[in-house]
Structure formats: structure tokens, C-alpha cells
Design an enzyme around this catalytic site. Structure first.
Site, short mmCIF file in Angstrom:
data_model
loop_
_atom_site.label_atom_id
_atom_site.label_comp_id
_atom_site.label_asym_id
_atom_site.label_seq_id
_atom_site.Cartn_x
_atom_site.Cartn_y
_atom_site.Cartn_z
N ASP A 15 -2.98 3.19 19.18
CA ASP A 15 -3.88 3.29 20.33
C ASP A 15 -3.07 3.52 21.61
O ASP A 15 -3.46 4.31 22.48
CB ASP A 15 -4.71 2.00 20.44
CG ASP A 15 -5.33 1.63 19.11
OD1 ASP A 15 -6.20 2.37 18.65
OD2 ASP A 15 -4.91 0.62 18.51
N ARG A 21 -19.08 -6.50 8.46
CA ARG A 21 -17.72 -6.78 8.92
C ARG A 21 -17.20 -8.11 8.37
O ARG A 21 -16.05 -8.24 8.00
CB ARG A 21 -17.73 -6.80 10.47
CG ARG A 21 -16.33 -6.76 11.04
CD ARG A 21 -16.34 -6.47 12.52
NE ARG A 21 -15.00 -6.57 13.05
CZ ARG A 21 -14.12 -5.58 13.06
NH1 ARG A 21 -14.45 -4.41 12.59
NH2 ARG A 21 -12.91 -5.76 13.56
N GLY A 77 -0.37 4.75 -0.85
CA GLY A 77 -1.51 5.25 -0.08
C GLY A 77 -1.09 6.37 0.88
O GLY A 77 0.08 6.77 0.92
N GLN A 78 -2.06 6.85 1.64
CA GLN A 78 -1.74 8.02 2.49
C GLN A 78 -0.84 7.66 3.67
O GLN A 78 0.05 8.43 4.03
CB GLN A 78 -2.99 8.79 2.91
CG GLN A 78 -4.08 8.04 3.62
CD GLN A 78 -4.87 8.97 4.57
OE1 GLN A 78 -4.60 10.16 4.65
NE2 GLN A 78 -5.81 8.38 5.30
N ILE A 79 -1.00 6.49 4.27
CA ILE A 79 -0.06 6.10 5.34
C ILE A 79 1.33 5.87 4.72
O ILE A 79 2.35 6.32 5.25
CB ILE A 79 -0.53 4.84 6.10
CG1 ILE A 79 -1.82 5.15 6.88
CG2 ILE A 79 0.56 4.34 7.05
CD1 ILE A 79 -2.42 3.97 7.62
N ARG A 123 -1.96 7.08 21.62
CA ARG A 123 -3.11 7.94 21.90
C ARG A 123 -3.41 7.93 23.40
O ARG A 123 -3.70 8.97 24.00
CB ARG A 123 -4.34 7.44 21.14
CG ARG A 123 -4.28 7.71 19.65
CD ARG A 123 -5.34 6.91 18.90
NE ARG A 123 -5.45 7.31 17.51
CZ ARG A 123 -6.10 6.63 16.58
NH1 ARG A 123 -6.72 5.50 16.89
NH2 ARG A 123 -6.16 7.08 15.33
N ASN A 126 -10.52 -9.00 2.75
CA ASN A 126 -9.12 -8.83 3.13
C ASN A 126 -8.37 -10.15 3.12
O ASN A 126 -7.15 -10.17 2.92
CB ASN A 126 -9.03 -8.11 4.47
CG ASN A 126 -9.08 -6.62 4.25
OD1 ASN A 126 -8.18 -6.05 3.66
ND2 ASN A 126 -10.16 -5.99 4.68
N HIS A 134 -7.47 -4.04 17.70
CA HIS A 134 -7.46 -2.64 17.24
C HIS A 134 -8.85 -2.34 16.67
O HIS A 134 -9.06 -2.36 15.46
CB HIS A 134 -6.38 -2.43 16.18
CG HIS A 134 -6.52 -1.09 15.51
ND1 HIS A 134 -6.30 0.10 16.15
CD2 HIS A 134 -6.90 -0.75 14.24
CE1 HIS A 134 -6.52 1.11 15.32
NE2 HIS A 134 -6.91 0.62 14.16
N GLY A 142 0.83 -1.21 0.00
CA GLY A 142 0.00 0.00 0.00
C GLY A 142 0.86 1.24 0.00
O GLY A 142 0.51 2.28 0.56
N ALA A 143 2.01 1.13 -0.68
CA ALA A 143 3.06 2.16 -0.57
C ALA A 143 2.66 3.49 -1.18
O ALA A 143 3.24 4.52 -0.84
CB ALA A 143 4.35 1.63 -1.21
P1 NAX Z 1 -5.18 4.36 1.45
O1 NAX Z 1 -6.45 3.90 0.81
O2 NAX Z 1 -4.74 5.78 1.32
O3 NAX Z 1 -3.98 3.45 0.90
C1 NAX Z 1 -4.05 2.07 0.80
C2 NAX Z 1 -3.18 1.66 -0.35
O4 NAX Z 1 -3.13 0.24 -0.37
C3 NAX Z 1 -3.70 2.12 -1.72
O5 NAX Z 1 -2.68 2.83 -2.41
C4 NAX Z 1 -4.05 0.81 -2.41
O6 NAX Z 1 -3.83 0.86 -3.82
C5 NAX Z 1 -3.12 -0.17 -1.71
N1 NAX Z 1 -3.53 -1.57 -1.80
C6 NAX Z 1 -4.78 -2.10 -1.76
N2 NAX Z 1 -4.72 -3.42 -1.91
C7 NAX Z 1 -3.42 -3.76 -2.01
C8 NAX Z 1 -2.74 -4.99 -2.21
N3 NAX Z 1 -3.40 -6.14 -2.33
N4 NAX Z 1 -1.39 -4.95 -2.28
C9 NAX Z 1 -0.71 -3.79 -2.19
N5 NAX Z 1 -1.31 -2.59 -2.03
C10 NAX Z 1 -2.65 -2.58 -1.93
O7 NAX Z 1 -5.29 3.90 2.96
P2 NAX Z 1 -4.41 4.37 4.21
O8 NAX Z 1 -5.02 5.58 4.81
O9 NAX Z 1 -2.99 4.40 3.81
O10 NAX Z 1 -4.70 3.18 5.24
C11 NAX Z 1 -4.23 1.87 5.01
C12 NAX Z 1 -4.83 0.90 6.01
O11 NAX Z 1 -4.44 1.24 7.34
C13 NAX Z 1 -6.35 0.88 6.04
O12 NAX Z 1 -6.78 -0.48 6.07
C14 NAX Z 1 -6.69 1.57 7.34
O13 NAX Z 1 -7.94 1.15 7.84
C15 NAX Z 1 -5.56 1.11 8.20
N6 NAX Z 1 -5.30 1.84 9.45
C16 NAX Z 1 -4.86 1.13 10.51
C17 NAX Z 1 -4.55 1.71 11.72
C18 NAX Z 1 -4.05 0.91 12.87
O14 NAX Z 1 -3.85 1.49 13.95
N7 NAX Z 1 -3.83 -0.41 12.79
C19 NAX Z 1 -4.74 3.18 11.91
C20 NAX Z 1 -4.77 3.94 10.64
C21 NAX Z 1 -5.49 3.27 9.50
O15 NAX Z 1 -6.87 3.53 9.64
#
Ligand code: NAX
Length: 326
Positions: free
Chosen positions: A159, A98, A14-16, A162, A105, A187, A11-12
Site C-alpha cells: 500500500d 469476514r 503459490g503465485q506470490i 502504491r 486463518n 491492510h 505458501g511457497a
Molecule cells: P495463492 O493461492 O496463489 O498461494 C497461496 C499458497 O499458500 C498456496 O500454494 C497454498 O497451498 C499455500 N497454503 C495454504 N495454506 C497453507 C499453510 N497452512 N501452510 C503453508 N502453505 C499454505 O495465493 P497468493 O496470490 O500467493 O497470495 C497469498 C496471500 O497473500 C493471500 O492471503 C492474499 O490475500 C495475500 N496478499 C496480501 C497482500 C498484502 O499486501 N498484505 C497483497 C497481495 C495478496 O493479496
């Protein structure tokens, strides 16, 4: 200078990912003397955006960034990797149960677990960030039968951070004065942020706050903080999630200070009466690249109820994905 290690990030683009990669490359995760190869995994339609992120990483001219691999193939991404941060996941769509989210996933974390099993270093450190993180980690781990289950962890560190920050604010202290909070369990909104063993400036935290604040403000606020961020920012936590991922991996790789612990989602082996096998948030100390659960903490009736409730949710999640185990 040390030999470069390989760090896979999914997910490189993406926003995280955007908040995470630059900090890994800057040395925040593994230290200022550890060069890294970044193995970046994305889905095919996002490879263009990933190229843009790669261009920016190159433009930083980071001294520690040795090499970047961009790919949409998990077998390439996880090849010989020492660390794997599984961030990309299927987001929940409107009307999705869910159970459907868990299964969707499974289609991502099952194959990624298998690719890690087949190609990663034998003592790879895997952190699952993508939600539902604990059960996604379980799916990946169950598809990697040749690896030690302890290689697979889920992120509850956001968490944990936080909880530290909110306790610091309440007591007029600084984050660095707060030690040993715990996030037990999932989580999710059932997580149990526990301050019974925490300290503020070396003194027990619990007597420094009133019970009503603890049960009616602190616990729900930590549990619901993700939703509060979405409401305020119009997007989910990204930089704080990336920072917590950096913290989790740094603690695991480089160790925790003497007398302090952190919270990690790890495979339960029954400690504190939790169902063996589920990936559960525990207080952990880390040394020499290994983590251990802090044992022997006294658990009162209030805590017991909360710990069992989040355990029950994780068992339910496991039951919904068991068909995805290899
Ligand atoms: P984004 O939607 O901005 O980015 C996710 C990225 O993953 C996208 O670029 C997408 O193309 C890519 N992706 C999807 N399927 C893939 C696959 N099979 N292989 C490789 N890449 C793939 O989401 P973002 O805000 O970056 O969040 C990512 C995940 O973190 C989400 O599931 C979110 O719910 C989770 N979080 C988890 C947290 C935690 O504390 N554990 C907190 C923050 C966040 O909510």
C-alpha cells in the site's frame, strides 16, 4: 562471504511465492553478500508443485542460494529460522463472512506462531503477508509467548509503494522523488494513506495536489488498488506483493536511509492513541535490525478520524479471534 541465514517462506508454491523466492535467492532482500537457506512450507497436496519450484530455483544456479528445505511441517520449516515470510493463507470463499475467514486463518497462523515460538531464532523477523495480514500476524504473535511481540509484523508496504507511485504520477515526479508517505492501520479498505508529512522533490507534498484529488481519488484508489488489479489481471497482485515483501524485510534488516521512513504493520503500544496490542500500520525507521515508530507527527482532525476508523476495524477483528490466543 557471510554465514548463510535461514529464510522460511510459507505458501511457497503459490503465485506470490513464485515471484518472491527467486528474488530472495538473488540477494534482493538481504544483500549481495548474504547467502540464504530457503525453508519452504506448503500444505501436503502442494508438495508436488513445490518440488517444481525447487527444481527451477536450482536451475538458476544462484550464487547466494546455499540450501533448500521443502516440507509440510511448520516445525521443520521454522527450525532456527532468522526470517519468516508467512504468505500462505486461507482465501476467502464465496459466501464466507469476514469472521469465518478470520477463524479459518486462525487454524493456520495459531499453529505457525507456536512452531515459530518453539523453533525459530530468538530474534526472528516475521512478516505476515497472507490476508487478513494484520490480524493473522496478531494470532501468530499471541501464540508465541516466548518471543518479543516486536518480532511479528504485517505487510502494508505494498500500500505504501502504491501510494508513492500514485503521488509520483500525479505530481509528474519519479518514485525516488517521493519520501515519507504513511499507511496507517489495517491492510484493508479502511487503511489510511496519509500524505500530510510526505515530500515531493524535498517540498511538502500536500500543497502540490488539490484536496479533492487527495480525498476523492488518491485515498480510495490506494485503498482499492488490490481490487483494481484483480479486475484488470484476473488474478490478485503477486509480483508487486512479492516486491513489497522484499522491501519490508530489506528495510527492517538493513535499515532505512537517514530522514526517511517506511510503513510497517507492527504491534501498537499506544502511540498516536491507537489501541495497544493490535497490529497497526505505522511510519517506522529501521536501524541495526530494529524498527522504531516515528513519533511526534502532527495529526489533524481529518487524519484523526481516518486513523481511528481503521483502529476500530482492527479491534473488531481482534475480538473475533481472541479465542485463538494461547
Ligand atoms: P495463492 O493461492 O496463489 O498461494 C497461496 C499458497 O499458500 C498456496 O500454494 C497454498 O497451498 C499455500 N497454503 C495454504 N495454506 C497453507 C499453510 N497452512 N501452510 C503453508 N502453505 C499454505 O495465493 P497468493 O496470490 O500467493 O497470495 C497469498 C496471500 O497473500 C493471500 O492471503 C492474499 O490475500 C495475500 N496478499 C496480501 C497482500 C498484502 O499486501 N498484505 C497483497 C497481495 C495478496 O493479496
Amino acid at each position: 562471504m557471510k554465514k548463510p541465514v535461514k529464510v522460511a517462506v510459507t505458501g511457497a508454491a503459490g503465485q506470490i511465492g513464485y515471484a518472491l523466492l527467486f528474488r530472495i535467492a538473488a540477494g534482493d532482500m538481504l544483500g549481495p553478500d548474504q547467502p540464504v537457506d530457503l525453508h519452504l512450507l506448503e500444505i501436503t497436496p502442494a508438495l508436488g508443485a513445490l518440488e517444481g519450484v525447487t527444481m527451477e530455483l536450482n536451475d538458476c544456479a544462484f550464487p547466494l542460494l546455499n540450501k533448500i528445505v521443502q516440507t509440510d511441517d511448520p516445525n521443520v520449516a521454522f527450525k532456527d529460522c532468522d526470517y519468516a515470510l508467512l504468505v500462505g493463507a486461507m482465501p476467502r470463499k464465496q459466501g464466507m463472512e469476514r469472521k469465518d475467514l478470520l477463524s479459518a486463518n486462525g487454524g493456520i497462523f495459531g499453529p505457525q506462531g507456536k512452531a515459530i515460538n518453539d523453533h525459530a531464532s530468538r530474534d526472528v523477523k516475521v512478516l505476515v503477508v497472507g490476508n487478513p495480514a494484520n490480524t493473522n500476524a496478531l494470532i501468530a504473535q499471541q501464540n508465541a509467548p516466548d518471543l518479543d511481540p516486536k518480532c511479528f509484523t504485517a505487510m502494508v508496504r505494498l500500500d505504501h509503494n502504491r501510494a508513492m507511485s500514485q503521488l509520483a504520477e500525479k505530481t509528474g515526479a519519479h518514485n525516488t522523488d517521493i519520501k515519507n508517505v504513511i499507511i496507517w492501520g489495517n491492510h484493508s479498505a479502511t487503511q489510511y494513506p496519509d500524505i500530510h508529512h510526505a515530500t515531493v522533490k524535498g517540498k511538502d507534498a500536500k500543497p502540490q495536489v488539490d484536496d479533492a484529488w487527495y480525498t476523492d481519488t488518491f485515498i480510495p484508489d490506494v485503498q482499492q488498488r488490490g481490487a483494481a488489479i484483480i479486475k484488470a489481471r484476473g488474478a490478485s497482485s503477486a509480483a508487486s506483493a512479492a516486491s513489497a515483501a522484499i522491501d519490508h524485510m530489506r528495510s527492517w534488516a538493513l535499515g532505512t536511509p537517514e530522514g526517511e521512513w517506511v510503513s510497517m504493520g507492527i504491534p501498537s503500544e499506544g502511540s498516536y492513541g491507537i489501541e495497544p496490542g493490535v497490529i497497526y500500520g505505522y511510519p517506522c525507521t529501521c536501524k541495526d535490525g530494529k524498527y522504531e515508530i516515528v513519533q511526534g507527527l502532527e495529526i489533524n482532525e481529518f487524519s484523526r478520524g481516518k486513523m481511528d476508523a481503521t483502529d476500530a476495524e482492527l479491534r473488531e477483528e481482534r475480538a473475533a479471534v481472541e479465542h485463538l490466543f494461547s
